[in-house]
Design a protein around this motif. Sequence first.
Motif, PDB file in Angstrom:
ATOM      1  N   PRO A  10      35.122  37.730  47.335  1.00 42.58           N
ATOM      2  CA  PRO A  10      33.955  37.820  46.429  1.00 42.58           C
ATOM      3  C   PRO A  10      34.336  38.164  44.992  1.00 42.58           C
ATOM      4  O   PRO A  10      33.699  37.685  44.047  1.00 42.58           O
ATOM      5  N   GLY A  11      35.364  38.955  44.824  1.00 42.71           N
ATOM      6  CA  GLY A  11      35.758  39.350  43.479  1.00 42.71           C
ATOM      7  C   GLY A  11      36.428  38.247  42.689  1.00 42.71           C
ATOM      8  O   GLY A  11      36.693  38.412  41.486  1.00 42.71           O
ATOM      9  N   LEU A  12      36.684  37.121  43.327  1.00 42.94           N
ATOM     10  CA  LEU A  12      37.316  35.991  42.649  1.00 42.94           C
ATOM     11  C   LEU A  12      36.382  34.789  42.544  1.00 42.94           C
ATOM     12  O   LEU A  12      36.814  33.699  42.144  1.00 42.94           O
ATOM     13  N   ALA A  13      35.132  35.011  42.863  1.00 42.24           N
ATOM     14  CA  ALA A  13      34.171  33.911  42.894  1.00 42.24           C
ATOM     15  C   ALA A  13      33.929  33.308  41.513  1.00 42.24           C
ATOM     16  O   ALA A  13      33.548  32.137  41.404  1.00 42.24           O
ATOM     17  N   GLU A  14      34.157  34.060  40.460  1.00 41.87           N
ATOM     18  CA  GLU A  14      33.878  33.558  39.110  1.00 41.87           C
ATOM     19  C   GLU A  14      34.947  32.602  38.605  1.00 41.87           C
ATOM     20  O   GLU A  14      34.786  31.988  37.557  1.00 41.87           O
ATOM     21  N   GLY A  15      36.054  32.481  39.319  1.00 44.45           N
ATOM     22  CA  GLY A  15      37.087  31.547  38.892  1.00 44.45           C
ATOM     23  C   GLY A  15      38.428  32.220  38.703  1.00 44.45           C
ATOM     24  O   GLY A  15      38.567  33.443  38.848  1.00 44.45           O
TER      25      GLY A  15
ATOM     26  N   PRO B  90      41.193  26.582  46.351  1.00 46.73           N
ATOM     27  CA  PRO B  90      41.956  25.654  47.193  1.00 46.73           C
ATOM     28  C   PRO B  90      42.373  24.366  46.500  1.00 46.73           C
ATOM     29  O   PRO B  90      43.325  23.708  46.933  1.00 46.73           O
ATOM     30  N   GLU B  91      41.661  23.979  45.447  1.00 46.59           N
ATOM     31  CA  GLU B  91      42.022  22.746  44.746  1.00 46.59           C
ATOM     32  C   GLU B  91      43.113  22.974  43.708  1.00 46.59           C
ATOM     33  O   GLU B  91      43.674  22.010  43.179  1.00 46.59           O
ATOM     34  N   MET B  92      43.415  24.242  43.419  1.00 46.55           N
ATOM     35  CA  MET B  92      44.380  24.547  42.356  1.00 46.55           C
ATOM     36  C   MET B  92      45.744  24.858  42.971  1.00 46.55           C
ATOM     37  O   MET B  92      46.137  26.006  43.134  1.00 46.55           O
TER      38      MET B  92
END
Length: 302
Positions: free
Chosen positions: A174-179, A256-258
């Motif tokens: 959740p803490g990485l949801a912003e990108g 996952p795309e990076m």
Amino acid sequence: MRLPPLNALRAFEAAARHEGFITAAEELFVTRGAISRQVKILEDHLGVQLFHRHARGVALTTAGRRLYPVLTQAFAMMMQEVEQIAADAAELRVICPPTLSIRWLLPQLEQFRAAHPEIKLRLTTDFYSNKGFEASEYDLGISLQNRPGRPEDIEVLPLFEMILAPACAPSLLPGLAEGPEALAQHRLLHESPRRRDWPTWVQHFGVEQVDAVSGEVFPNLDMATRAAVMGAGVVMADLVLCQDELARGDLVLPFPEMTCGTPEGAYALIGERQKWHDPKVAAFRDWLMEGPCRAALSALPE
């Protein structure tokens, strides 16, 4: 002075050891007369009598007693070395770094041993020395494709790409949801003191807000991955070597795309060119491509 004929030396040593020509002949699969003739050839060559011959058999002369232990020791040393050379010829010596060994190669090696019981495989799970791959010590090594200073006589066969992506415990997701910029608020976990993987990924995607060399340093990927599973931070995962944690859900990919490769290229099999087509080397190379490499490729994104 030329050395005496080898057959004459062997005949004398056997006759001296058995204290007679008959048993020596049986050991060497020749006739008693052949042993007698070879001993006579040796005596003529040396110009000295080696046996006292009498009705009950033979006995060593003083010269014979001097020569006998020397030949016994020499033949034993030759036999030992010949056996060792033959054993070495059947042994395949492979070096592979610890994490790659434990997480990828070692779990599959029993398949190779079962398929090739005639080959004695000796795996060294260690880092390369400052000299790099030493062909005098190993037949093959598993390394990275692009290594500076590699000798020209070393063959390099790419196996599968090292693909990197940030990974973390599900509790951190959740803490990485912003990108990816949110990584600046998390502890980065480095798989070695070189701290190369995070800067590679950050530079590739231009995530300027993240200090790519900050965070905790571990001696290897295995320990860094274990720390990530415990929620200690975000690790730069190697998608093949971390496939078990990702498959179990112990780690997840927030982006996952990076994914990206590294300047060091793919994992590769390396070996001296003159040994490259040796049967045991070829057997391992073919097995590696058909089994473990196929399994590794299945863990990579298409």
